[in-house]
Scaffold this motif. Structure first.
Motif, short mmCIF file in Angstrom:
data_model
loop_
_atom_site.label_atom_id
_atom_site.label_comp_id
_atom_site.label_asym_id
_atom_site.label_seq_id
_atom_site.Cartn_x
_atom_site.Cartn_y
_atom_site.Cartn_z
N ARG A 43 -53.31 -18.37 20.69
CA ARG A 43 -54.08 -19.65 20.86
C ARG A 43 -53.53 -20.71 20.31
N ASP A 44 -52.60 -20.99 19.49
CA ASP A 44 -52.28 -22.01 18.76
C ASP A 44 -51.27 -22.93 19.55
N PRO A 45 -51.45 -23.87 20.15
CA PRO A 45 -50.55 -24.72 21.03
C PRO A 45 -49.29 -25.19 20.51
N ARG A 46 -49.14 -24.88 19.14
CA ARG A 46 -47.76 -25.31 18.59
C ARG A 46 -46.84 -24.21 18.64
N VAL A 47 -47.15 -22.86 19.17
CA VAL A 47 -46.34 -21.80 19.27
C VAL A 47 -45.89 -21.48 20.62
N ASN A 48 -44.27 -21.36 20.56
CA ASN A 48 -43.82 -20.75 21.93
C ASN A 48 -43.34 -19.33 21.39
N LEU A 49 -44.17 -18.59 22.00
CA LEU A 49 -43.83 -16.86 21.83
C LEU A 49 -42.95 -16.40 22.72
N LEU A 50 -41.85 -15.90 22.06
CA LEU A 50 -40.55 -15.58 22.87
C LEU A 50 -40.81 -14.10 23.30
N GLY A 51 -41.30 -13.16 22.51
CA GLY A 51 -41.47 -11.76 22.79
C GLY A 51 -42.31 -11.16 21.51
N VAL A 52 -42.46 -9.95 21.75
CA VAL A 52 -43.02 -9.37 20.91
C VAL A 52 -42.59 -7.66 20.79
N GLY A 53 -42.07 -7.19 19.54
CA GLY A 53 -41.24 -6.11 19.41
C GLY A 53 -42.47 -5.23 18.85
N VAL A 54 -42.35 -3.95 19.10
CA VAL A 54 -43.32 -2.86 18.43
C VAL A 54 -42.36 -1.88 17.79
N VAL A 55 -42.94 -1.55 16.50
CA VAL A 55 -42.12 -0.43 15.88
C VAL A 55 -43.13 0.38 15.05
N THR A 56 -42.82 1.82 14.88
CA THR A 56 -43.60 2.64 14.43
C THR A 56 -43.88 2.41 12.87
N VAL A 113 -43.08 -24.09 17.70
CA VAL A 113 -42.29 -23.27 16.89
C VAL A 113 -41.91 -21.74 17.68
N MET A 114 -40.66 -21.80 17.75
CA MET A 114 -40.34 -20.50 18.45
C MET A 114 -40.34 -19.33 17.79
N ILE A 115 -41.00 -18.39 17.98
CA ILE A 115 -41.33 -17.20 17.36
C ILE A 115 -40.89 -15.90 18.02
N PHE A 116 -40.34 -14.98 17.50
CA PHE A 116 -40.18 -13.66 18.02
C PHE A 116 -40.76 -12.84 17.10
N PHE A 117 -41.92 -12.14 17.49
CA PHE A 117 -42.99 -11.36 16.58
C PHE A 117 -42.52 -9.73 16.88
N ASP A 118 -42.56 -9.08 15.39
CA ASP A 118 -42.27 -7.69 15.38
C ASP A 118 -43.31 -7.08 14.56
N ASN A 119 -43.98 -5.96 14.91
CA ASN A 119 -44.97 -5.61 14.15
C ASN A 119 -45.48 -4.07 14.49
#
Length: 382
Positions: free
Chosen positions: A77-90, A53-59
């Motif tokens: 840790r989940d091998p089913r994840v392809n983490l593309l990037g993480v965005g940070v927001v106030t 699962v390709m995920i872009f995470f924003d938090n």
């Protein structure tokens, strides 16, 4: 201010912020992206990698520990994840401080390769002064995130958005990427059309800005999974923990929530009230703490006992939709009119919904809590 004027102002402001791209401005805290970025996500080859699962995470990463930071555990840790990037927001805290907490956790977890992008430091329209005026008329909002007043044992600094107090877990040595979160999100969706799941567990400012820069991402993304949208919580706010029953993510940036919910996504999944269904109980903390791993020690030290696993559940459902045992299709928007309901979600069944751009939302109502918890505890112990 009328609703059309507010929305016009929000759109104009979003375009200006995105054009300026302040997150990519030169800063001592930001370093250029390496020429050859490290591969992100669990190592995989051949067909197995294609099924992740390709995920872009924003938090909004209030830290150390707690639900915001802990939601990274399944993504790492989940091998089913392809983490593309993480965005940070106030949101729960100021973006600059949140970024430092996230980077330090990635070091502790042994994943300094994960690309982190700094996003919007402010909501589109809402301000600290405006929220205070709203509270004077309609009642106090107990949790105000970055705008919380200083209090013993916490590091809130509402008037110093660029301050990073000493971190209990230690300062990070790695840096965020040069690109901003909006730019990175748009690039990820354009690079993988039809494949990226956007997961947003904080205020929706970065996602709204991305939609203003590149409206086509709504159609190009696979779906968006959102964790605000609590409904009918007035009684819970009276009888239970008020902070846990207040829909902070929508309240902090109502205009952004409206922009995101009314965009033409292929699919919108909203994890609202059900995200409070499982908590970091003493038993859960003890099970994780029994492991000697760095992440388990971190969790034991900084988890907040009794806090709902809001963001952890949201991430888990984005990875594995079979955890959902009951959902409901509704139409949803957020009230952006001045008044006591400003920032609250509004929902309709299909037959009574207005025909003015409100979209279908898959509202998660129940999950397999035992299976979620078993998976999360196992991942946190790694």
């Amino acid at each position: 201010m009328t609703r059309p004027l507010r929305l016009l102002l929000a759109a104009s402001l979003a375009a200006l912020v995105a054009a300026a791209n302040p997150a990519a401005a030169a800063s001592p805290a930001v370093s250029p992206a390496p020429k050859a970025a490290a591969k992100v996500g669990p190592k995989a080859s051949g067909k197995a990698a294609d099924n992740r699962v390709m995920i872009f995470f924003d938090n909004d990463f209030l830290g150390p520990g707690q639900s915001n930071i802990q939601s990274m555990i399944p993504l790492l840790r989940d091998p089913r994840v392809n983490l593309l990037g993480v965005g940070v927001v106030t949101g729960d805290a100021w973006m600059t401080e949140e970024t430092a907490h996230l980077l330090r956790f990635l070091e502790i977890a042994g994943r300094p390769d994960v690309p982190v992008y700094k996003g919007s430091p402010m909501p589109l329209l809402r301000t600290q002064a405006e929220m205070a005026n709203w509270e004077a008329r309609f009642g106090r909002i107990p949790f105000k995130g970055a705008w919380n007043a200083p209090r013993p044992g916490r590091t809130y600094h509402p008037d110093e958005p660029d301050l990073v107090p000493p971190l209990p877990e230690g300062a990070p040595t790695i840096k965020p990427r040069h690109e901003g979160a909006v730019e990175a999100l748009v690039a990820a969706v354009h690079a993988h059309p039809g494949q990226v799941t956007i997961v947003a567990a904080g205020p929706l400012t970065n996602i709204a800005l991305a939609l203003r820069v590149a409206p086509d991402i709504a159609q190009l993304a696979k779906e968006i999974v959102i964790e605000p949208g609590k409904l009918d919580t007035a009684f819970a706010r009276t009888t239970s923990n008020t902070d846990y029953s207040t829909d902070f993510n929508f309240l902090f940036d109502p205009e952004a929530a409206h922009i995101v919910l009314t965009a033409p996504w292929k699919a919108i999944t909203l994890v609202g009230n059900v995200s409070s269904s499982v908590r970091a109980s003493p038993e859960v903390i003890a099970k994780i703490a029994a492991s000697p791993s760095p992440v388990a020690r971190y969790f034991k030290t900084y988890a907040r006992t009794g806090q709902p696993l809001w963001d952890e559940i949201t991430v888990a459902l984005a990875i594995d939709r079979s955890l959902v045992t009951q959902d409901l299709t509704v139409r949803m928007d957020v009230d952006t009119m001045p008044g006591m309901h400003y920032g609250e979600p509004q929902v309709w069944p299909e037959e009574t919904a207005p025909r003015t751009g409100v979209r279908q939302v898959h509202l998660v109502r129940a999950i397999d809590a035992d299976r979620f918890l078993s998976g999360f505890v196992g991942q946190a112990r790694q």
